[in-house]
Design a protein around this motif. Sequence first.
Motif, PDB file in Angstrom:
ATOM      1  N   UNK B  69       0.858  -1.186   0.000  1.00 39.68           N
ATOM      2  CA  UNK B  69       0.000   0.000   0.000  1.00 39.68           C
ATOM      3  C   UNK B  69       0.895   1.237   0.000  1.00 39.68           C
ATOM      4  N   UNK B  70       0.492   2.244  -0.743  1.00 42.72           N
ATOM      5  CA  UNK B  70       1.269   3.487  -0.747  1.00 42.72           C
ATOM      6  C   UNK B  70       0.866   4.385   0.401  1.00 42.72           C
ATOM      7  N   UNK B  71      -0.317   4.158   0.898  1.00 45.74           N
ATOM      8  CA  UNK B  71      -0.770   4.952   2.033  1.00 45.74           C
ATOM      9  C   UNK B  71      -1.855   4.206   2.775  1.00 45.74           C
ATOM     10  N   UNK B  72      -2.006   4.541   4.044  1.00 46.81           N
ATOM     11  CA  UNK B  72      -3.067   3.919   4.838  1.00 46.81           C
ATOM     12  C   UNK B  72      -3.870   5.030   5.505  1.00 46.81           C
ATOM     13  N   UNK B  73      -5.169   4.951   5.351  1.00 43.75           N
ATOM     14  CA  UNK B  73      -6.051   5.909   6.000  1.00 43.75           C
ATOM     15  C   UNK B  73      -6.872   5.167   7.038  1.00 43.75           C
ATOM     16  N   UNK B  74      -6.897   5.700   8.222  1.00 47.84           N
ATOM     17  CA  UNK B  74      -7.732   5.102   9.264  1.00 47.84           C
ATOM     18  C   UNK B  74      -8.760   6.137   9.663  1.00 47.84           C
ATOM     19  N   UNK B  75     -10.004   5.745   9.668  1.00 45.06           N
ATOM     20  CA  UNK B  75     -11.033   6.710  10.011  1.00 45.06           C
ATOM     21  C   UNK B  75     -12.133   6.055  10.823  1.00 45.06           C
ATOM     22  N   UNK B  76     -12.608   6.788  11.802  1.00 47.75           N
ATOM     23  CA  UNK B  76     -13.667   6.255  12.653  1.00 47.75           C
ATOM     24  C   UNK B  76     -14.602   7.363  13.096  1.00 47.75           C
ATOM     25  N   UNK B  77     -15.368   7.081  14.129  1.00 48.04           N
ATOM     26  CA  UNK B  77     -16.320   8.062  14.640  1.00 48.04           C
ATOM     27  C   UNK B  77     -15.575   9.206  15.318  1.00 48.04           C
ATOM     28  N   UNK B  78     -16.188  10.349  15.347  1.00 44.12           N
ATOM     29  CA  UNK B  78     -15.596  11.467  16.087  1.00 44.12           C
ATOM     30  C   UNK B  78     -15.518  11.092  17.562  1.00 44.12           C
ATOM     31  N   UNK B  79     -14.519  11.630  18.264  1.00 45.29           N
ATOM     32  CA  UNK B  79     -14.428  11.325  19.694  1.00 45.29           C
ATOM     33  C   UNK B  79     -15.744  11.674  20.394  1.00 45.29           C
ATOM     34  N   UNK B  80     -16.202  10.759  21.198  1.00 48.07           N
ATOM     35  CA  UNK B  80     -17.456  10.974  21.904  1.00 48.07           C
ATOM     36  C   UNK B  80     -18.645  10.381  21.190  1.00 48.07           C
ATOM     37  N   UNK B  81     -18.445   9.953  19.934  1.00 49.05           N
ATOM     38  CA  UNK B  81     -19.574   9.411  19.181  1.00 49.05           C
ATOM     39  C   UNK B  81     -19.405   7.923  18.901  1.00 49.05           C
ATOM     40  N   UNK B  82     -18.458   7.306  19.566  1.00 51.02           N
ATOM     41  CA  UNK B  82     -18.164   5.895  19.275  1.00 51.02           C
ATOM     42  C   UNK B  82     -19.346   5.016  19.649  1.00 51.02           C
ATOM     43  N   UNK B  83     -19.635   4.070  18.777  1.00 54.38           N
ATOM     44  CA  UNK B  83     -20.716   3.127  19.027  1.00 54.38           C
ATOM     45  C   UNK B  83     -20.436   2.304  20.278  1.00 54.38           C
ATOM     46  N   UNK B  84     -19.133   2.071  20.524  1.00 55.05           N
ATOM     47  CA  UNK B  84     -18.730   1.285  21.700  1.00 55.05           C
ATOM     48  C   UNK B  84     -18.226   2.217  22.801  1.00 55.05           C
ATOM     49  N   UNK B  85     -18.682   3.422  22.803  1.00 54.59           N
ATOM     50  CA  UNK B  85     -18.406   4.462  23.802  1.00 54.59           C
ATOM     51  C   UNK B  85     -16.972   4.999  23.756  1.00 54.59           C
ATOM     52  N   UNK B  86     -15.979   4.101  23.940  1.00 57.33           N
ATOM     53  CA  UNK B  86     -14.626   4.647  24.067  1.00 57.33           C
ATOM     54  C   UNK B  86     -13.626   4.038  23.093  1.00 57.33           C
ATOM     55  N   UNK B  87     -14.098   3.237  22.156  1.00 52.97           N
ATOM     56  CA  UNK B  87     -13.171   2.558  21.234  1.00 52.97           C
ATOM     57  C   UNK B  87     -12.245   3.520  20.525  1.00 52.97           C
ATOM     58  N   UNK B  88     -12.818   4.612  20.027  1.00 51.96           N
ATOM     59  CA  UNK B  88     -11.977   5.520  19.254  1.00 51.96           C
ATOM     60  C   UNK B  88     -11.045   6.347  20.139  1.00 51.96           C
ATOM     61  N   UNK B  89     -11.383   6.444  21.412  1.00 48.88           N
ATOM     62  CA  UNK B  89     -10.503   7.216  22.296  1.00 48.88           C
ATOM     63  C   UNK B  89      -9.215   6.450  22.592  1.00 48.88           C
ATOM     64  N   UNK B  90      -9.344   5.135  22.777  1.00 48.69           N
ATOM     65  CA  UNK B  90      -8.111   4.357  22.956  1.00 48.69           C
ATOM     66  C   UNK B  90      -7.357   4.266  21.632  1.00 48.69           C
ATOM     67  N   UNK B  91      -8.110   4.182  20.540  1.00 54.21           N
ATOM     68  CA  UNK B  91      -7.469   4.121  19.228  1.00 54.21           C
ATOM     69  C   UNK B  91      -6.646   5.389  18.982  1.00 54.21           C
ATOM     70  N   UNK B  92      -7.205   6.506  19.401  1.00 55.55           N
ATOM     71  CA  UNK B  92      -6.517   7.785  19.207  1.00 55.55           C
ATOM     72  C   UNK B  92      -5.124   7.747  19.841  1.00 55.55           C
ATOM     73  N   UNK B  93      -5.049   7.170  21.027  1.00 55.85           N
ATOM     74  CA  UNK B  93      -3.748   7.076  21.691  1.00 55.85           C
ATOM     75  C   UNK B  93      -2.802   6.165  20.924  1.00 55.85           C
ATOM     76  N   UNK B  94      -3.332   5.034  20.497  1.00 55.00           N
ATOM     77  CA  UNK B  94      -2.491   4.076  19.766  1.00 55.00           C
ATOM     78  C   UNK B  94      -1.911   4.729  18.523  1.00 55.00           C
ATOM     79  N   UNK B  95      -2.774   5.446  17.799  1.00 50.96           N
ATOM     80  CA  UNK B  95      -2.325   5.995  16.527  1.00 50.96           C
ATOM     81  C   UNK B  95      -1.400   7.184  16.732  1.00 50.96           C
TER      82      UNK B  95
END
Lengths: 339, 149
Positions: B69-95
């Motif tokens: 792949x020449x590039x990778x895009x990761x996209x999810x819900x805006x912080x606070x709008x995660x379907x699983x409440x906090x999934x994207x908040x931990x993801x934010x730290x990882x990324x």
Amino acid sequence: MENVEKKLREEAKRLLSEKKVDVVVGYEAGTLPLTATPCFITTPEETERLVWNPFCVQNLGKFVHDLLNQHHEAQKRVKPEARRKKVVGVVTRGCTSRSLVIQLQEKQYEREEVVILGVPCGGYVDRKKLSALTGGEEIREGSLQDGRISARTWNGEHQAVLKELLADNCLTCRFNRPVLADIEMGEAATAAEAEREYEAVRAFENLPAEERWAYFEKEMAKCIRCCACRNVCPSCYCRICFAEQSQPQWIGIGSDPSDTQLFQLMRMYHMVGRCVDCGSCVAVCPMGVDLRKFLKKLDSDAFELFGHRAGVALEEPAPLGAYRENDREDFIFDPKSGA
Amino acid sequence: MEKVMTEKQSAKGWEPKIIAIVCNWCTYAGADLAGISRIQYPPNVRIVRVPCTGRINPFYILKALQEGADGVLVSGCHPGECHYITGNLTARRKFAALKRFLSYIGLEGDRTLFTWVSASEGDRFAQVVRGVTDAVRALGPAQKLVKRI
């Protein structure tokens, strides 16, 4: 150091004879001069073997985890009423104590399962620096007195000040005392130059990207993927490591450089906020890969981004398992501004 | 050098290949909305749908880069709008940690991009894809970390 060693043996003896611990993990004199090797003491008589000196290199947190983990596994096959606890005593310096804290944070065992024998640490001797001192010649005899190391080889005598031979991570260590201890002994060791901790990282950051990549490529090309770094690391304890996983197979088994790079990248990335800079991986690496340059960056990032210093507070969760609502978001791509 | 490179690329007709790892609840729905609203965006992205950005192993990103792949895009819900409440908040730290680390070792920062697109932002999704494609196109084909067999 002498009285620390004496006190250490006494305490270990007491713990073993009072049956407070089942085993004491410590260091004993190595088979070669100027070395020490990890050992397991199970009887009070054997405690005389314990030593504490600047040749004790390895982080013992690894053994604590392995012993307790094996015990937990074995207990699963025992009737509930016959199950027993195993308690491990461990000779603990600053970095080892931080590893234990990380393992405790990650609920690998209970606090009651370890008895921490805290010892002061002023740093350990880097084998590679010692070997450079003697020009790679075999050391036949050696001694350490008043902060001076002398090593005799077949061709003569080599001398150096202890501080010159200390490992890089010890030179900038800020944890000369264990952060967590049940029994503490000895006076505080002389502090190292902690303010220079990230000097090498900052210098590397300022290089152009191409040079950094070239350096990374060069270092990773040395790696033979023996996994010694992983095996010795107290924070690496997955039952099945991604390196050996076959479904999915993350890392190709061939000699492609990208596979090695990926292995190292991923192993290092697992260390965000979990690397205590004990230097064990660097010490065991047979190829002399400069792992510390990269691991230190993760350490500095974890502090900068999440305000987390690895293994310092028991209550604090691992940084990548937690979040704050106001975590930094400056890396988020905004299509309007371009990047 | 640069000229040779661009010539080579145009000769091969190089087009950036971008892996978009998107969450099921927001960005995937956003992409769907872009589709049903008939908003044009470059066809360079290959979408991989995952339940949540928190489910993305950072290894996916590295593996995509390794496999071409020449590039990778990761996209999810805006912080606070995660379907699983906090999934994207931990993801934010990882990324955050991953992106910094990759730049540190000398990988171009624009090869790995992270953003948030919600289910109602079909327009934003198209914009993001355009932006990412332009950014990766400017970098040229991936050279680092790529497996060459």
